[in-house]
Design an enzyme around this catalytic site. Structure first.
Site, short mmCIF file in Angstrom:
data_model
loop_
_atom_site.label_atom_id
_atom_site.label_comp_id
_atom_site.label_asym_id
_atom_site.label_seq_id
_atom_site.Cartn_x
_atom_site.Cartn_y
_atom_site.Cartn_z
N ASP A 16 0.82 -1.21 0.00
CA ASP A 16 0.00 0.00 0.00
C ASP A 16 0.86 1.27 0.00
O ASP A 16 1.97 1.27 0.52
CB ASP A 16 -0.91 -0.03 1.24
CG ASP A 16 -2.04 0.98 1.15
OD1 ASP A 16 -2.31 1.48 0.04
OD2 ASP A 16 -2.65 1.27 2.19
N GLY A 19 0.29 5.49 -4.35
CA GLY A 19 -0.31 6.77 -4.74
C GLY A 19 0.20 7.91 -3.87
O GLY A 19 0.57 8.98 -4.37
N TRP A 21 2.95 8.00 -2.11
CA TRP A 21 4.39 8.22 -2.38
C TRP A 21 4.54 9.16 -3.58
O TRP A 21 5.32 10.11 -3.54
CB TRP A 21 5.05 6.86 -2.66
CG TRP A 21 6.50 6.92 -2.99
CD1 TRP A 21 7.54 6.91 -2.11
CD2 TRP A 21 7.08 7.01 -4.31
NE1 TRP A 21 8.74 6.97 -2.80
CE2 TRP A 21 8.49 7.04 -4.15
CE3 TRP A 21 6.56 7.07 -5.61
CZ2 TRP A 21 9.38 7.12 -5.22
CZ3 TRP A 21 7.44 7.15 -6.68
CH2 TRP A 21 8.84 7.18 -6.48
N ARG A 29 0.20 9.28 -10.22
CA ARG A 29 0.06 8.05 -9.43
C ARG A 29 0.76 6.85 -10.06
O ARG A 29 1.34 6.02 -9.37
CB ARG A 29 -1.43 7.72 -9.23
CG ARG A 29 -2.15 8.67 -8.28
CD ARG A 29 -3.63 8.29 -8.19
NE ARG A 29 -3.80 6.93 -7.69
CZ ARG A 29 -3.80 6.60 -6.39
NH1 ARG A 29 -3.65 7.54 -5.47
NH2 ARG A 29 -3.96 5.35 -6.01
N HIS A 33 3.16 3.42 -8.87
CA HIS A 33 3.05 1.99 -9.16
C HIS A 33 4.32 1.46 -9.81
O HIS A 33 4.76 0.35 -9.54
CB HIS A 33 1.83 1.72 -10.06
CG HIS A 33 0.53 2.11 -9.42
ND1 HIS A 33 0.20 1.72 -8.14
CD2 HIS A 33 -0.52 2.85 -9.87
CE1 HIS A 33 -0.99 2.21 -7.83
NE2 HIS A 33 -1.46 2.90 -8.86
N TRP A 65 -10.99 -2.18 -9.56
CA TRP A 65 -11.62 -1.80 -10.84
C TRP A 65 -12.30 -0.45 -10.75
O TRP A 65 -12.54 0.21 -11.76
CB TRP A 65 -12.65 -2.84 -11.28
CG TRP A 65 -12.08 -4.20 -11.59
CD1 TRP A 65 -12.29 -5.34 -10.86
CD2 TRP A 65 -11.24 -4.58 -12.69
NE1 TRP A 65 -11.62 -6.40 -11.44
CE2 TRP A 65 -10.97 -5.96 -12.56
CE3 TRP A 65 -10.68 -3.89 -13.77
CZ2 TRP A 65 -10.17 -6.67 -13.47
CZ3 TRP A 65 -9.88 -4.60 -14.67
CH2 TRP A 65 -9.63 -5.97 -14.52
N LEU A 127 11.57 -20.13 -4.61
CA LEU A 127 10.43 -19.35 -4.10
C LEU A 127 9.20 -19.46 -5.01
O LEU A 127 9.31 -19.39 -6.23
CB LEU A 127 10.86 -17.87 -4.04
CG LEU A 127 9.77 -16.86 -3.65
CD1 LEU A 127 9.42 -16.99 -2.17
CD2 LEU A 127 10.22 -15.43 -3.96
N ARG A 184 1.66 -5.11 5.98
CA ARG A 184 0.99 -4.06 5.23
C ARG A 184 1.81 -2.79 5.36
O ARG A 184 2.19 -2.39 6.46
CB ARG A 184 -0.43 -3.81 5.75
CG ARG A 184 -1.12 -2.72 4.93
CD ARG A 184 -2.61 -2.62 5.16
NE ARG A 184 -3.17 -1.69 4.19
CZ ARG A 184 -4.37 -1.77 3.67
NH1 ARG A 184 -5.20 -2.71 4.04
NH2 ARG A 184 -4.79 -0.89 2.79
N ARG A 190 -5.74 -2.24 8.16
CA ARG A 190 -6.91 -2.91 7.57
C ARG A 190 -6.48 -4.15 6.82
O ARG A 190 -5.35 -4.23 6.34
CB ARG A 190 -7.58 -1.97 6.55
CG ARG A 190 -8.41 -0.87 7.12
CD ARG A 190 -9.24 -0.23 6.01
NE ARG A 190 -8.39 0.41 5.00
CZ ARG A 190 -7.93 1.65 5.09
NH1 ARG A 190 -8.22 2.39 6.14
NH2 ARG A 190 -7.16 2.15 4.14
N GLU A 203 0.69 -13.46 12.11
CA GLU A 203 1.09 -12.22 12.78
C GLU A 203 0.96 -11.11 11.76
O GLU A 203 1.36 -11.26 10.60
CB GLU A 203 2.56 -12.31 13.23
CG GLU A 203 2.82 -13.28 14.35
CD GLU A 203 2.15 -12.88 15.66
OE1 GLU A 203 1.86 -11.68 15.85
OE2 GLU A 203 1.92 -13.77 16.49
C1 FPP Z 1 -1.54 0.25 -3.57
O1 FPP Z 1 -1.16 1.59 -3.62
C2 FPP Z 1 -1.03 -0.53 -4.68
C3 FPP Z 1 -1.78 -1.09 -5.67
C4 FPP Z 1 -3.23 -0.96 -5.77
C5 FPP Z 1 -1.18 -1.86 -6.75
C6 FPP Z 1 0.05 -2.62 -6.47
C7 FPP Z 1 0.82 -2.66 -7.69
C8 FPP Z 1 2.16 -2.59 -7.81
C9 FPP Z 1 3.11 -2.57 -6.70
C10 FPP Z 1 2.70 -2.49 -9.18
C11 FPP Z 1 3.28 -3.61 -9.82
C12 FPP Z 1 2.92 -4.95 -9.37
C13 FPP Z 1 3.54 -6.02 -9.84
C14 FPP Z 1 3.19 -7.38 -9.34
C15 FPP Z 1 4.59 -5.90 -10.84
P1 FPP Z 1 -2.30 2.69 -3.70
O2 FPP Z 1 -2.42 3.09 -5.12
O3 FPP Z 1 -3.54 2.16 -3.07
O4 FPP Z 1 -1.67 3.83 -2.84
P2 FPP Z 1 -2.46 4.94 -2.01
O5 FPP Z 1 -3.26 4.23 -0.97
O6 FPP Z 1 -1.36 5.75 -1.45
O7 FPP Z 1 -3.29 5.71 -2.99
#
Ligand code: FPP
Length: 243
Positions: A16, A19, A21, A29, A33, A65, A127, A184, A190, A203
């Site tokens: 998490d 966005g 960051w 955003r 990612h 989505w 792994l 997390r 959450r 844990e």
């Molecule tokens: C949460 O950050 C992250 C996601 C919804 C997507 C996770 C995806 C990646 C790490 C990209 C690539 C994945 C792979 C497997 C190559 P958020 O957008 O919810 O952040 P925020 O809560 O700060 O808005």
């Protein structure tokens, strides 16, 4: 200090904060990612080095989505790119790629790339990297209840044979042990519909950094925290039981 003898077999991560960051850096955003994908690489490598057997990453939830179409598309493109580009690296590191979720509802092109990556890494014995894609835990439970009910209705399964192990064997994760550690990032406390059944005894370590900042040291920190907690499974610990 981390003890290399008691590394969890299965670690699950809710990645998490991509966005936030990006926002702090005044970037779009999707750049968050993209940077998050870099952390995925680092954590996969680190798990291999530490001898973790299973790593499950929450890469796209069934709720994701509802994000703006451009962000969903960008995430799908990033995923395809990752699969294409990383498969050789995964092979070099003996990593087997797997996925859980309603994969049949992902765009065709993503499904195709996934299939290729599954096949190319199928023989690897290191792994197991399990991507949760279009994953939602309640839906997984609904799907498994439907399958079990169909078996009961067809007299192939008796009511009395339904127990915890049987339910586990009807989940998407049937072939994997439950995670002992759930991490997390970005401070949110959450579960967000992730592995509800499977984390019953895990844990939970919530870390106060954004996913794009996550590196091997943070994984080691989370494992140390895991090792420092007494895992009693609702029972009594060794000291009080000997009283
Ligand atoms: C949460 O950050 C992250 C996601 C919804 C997507 C996770 C995806 C990646 C790490 C990209 C690539 C994945 C792979 C497997 C190559 P958020 O957008 O919810 O952040 P925020 O809560 O700060 O808005």
């Amino acid at each position: 200090m981390m003890n290399s003898e008691t590394i969890p077999k299965h670690i699950a991560i809710i990645m998490d904060g991509n966005g936030r960051w990006a926002k702090e850096k005044k970037l779009p955003r999707i750049e968050g990612h993209r940077a998050g994908a870099e952390s995925v690489r680092a954590v996969v490598r680190a798990c291999g080095e530490l001898g973790v057997e299973y790593l499950t990453l929450y890469a796209f939830s069934s709720e994701n989505w509802s994000r703006p179409k451009a962000e969903v598309n960008a995430l799908m493109t990033l995923l395809k790119f990752f699969l294409k580009k990383e498969v050789e690296e995964l092979n070099k590191n003996n990593v087997q790629l797997l996925a859980i979720g309603a994969l049949e509802e992902l765009p065709e092109s993503v499904q195709k790339e996934l299939q290729i990556a599954f096949e190319k890494t199928a023989k690897n014995t290191g792994l197991k990297l399990i991507l949760a894609l279009n994953y939602g835990s309640r839906r997984e439970i609904v799907d498994s209840v439907r399958k079990i009910a169909t078996e009961v209705e067809g007299n192939r399964l008796s009511l009395s044979s339904i127990d915890e192990d049987l339910i586990s064997s009807y989940l998407y994760t049937a072939d994997y042990p439950d995670p002992e550690l759930l991490i997390r990032t970005s401070g949110e406390k959450r579960i967000s519909n992730f592995l509800l059944w499977q984390i019953s005894y895990a844990e939970i370590v919530v870390m106060d950094l954004y996913w794009p900042e996550f590196r091997k040291v943070h994984l080691q920190e989370a494992i140390t925290e895991f090792q420092n907690r007494q895992r009693r499974f609702g029972g009594v610990d060794a000291i009080s039981s000997s009283d």
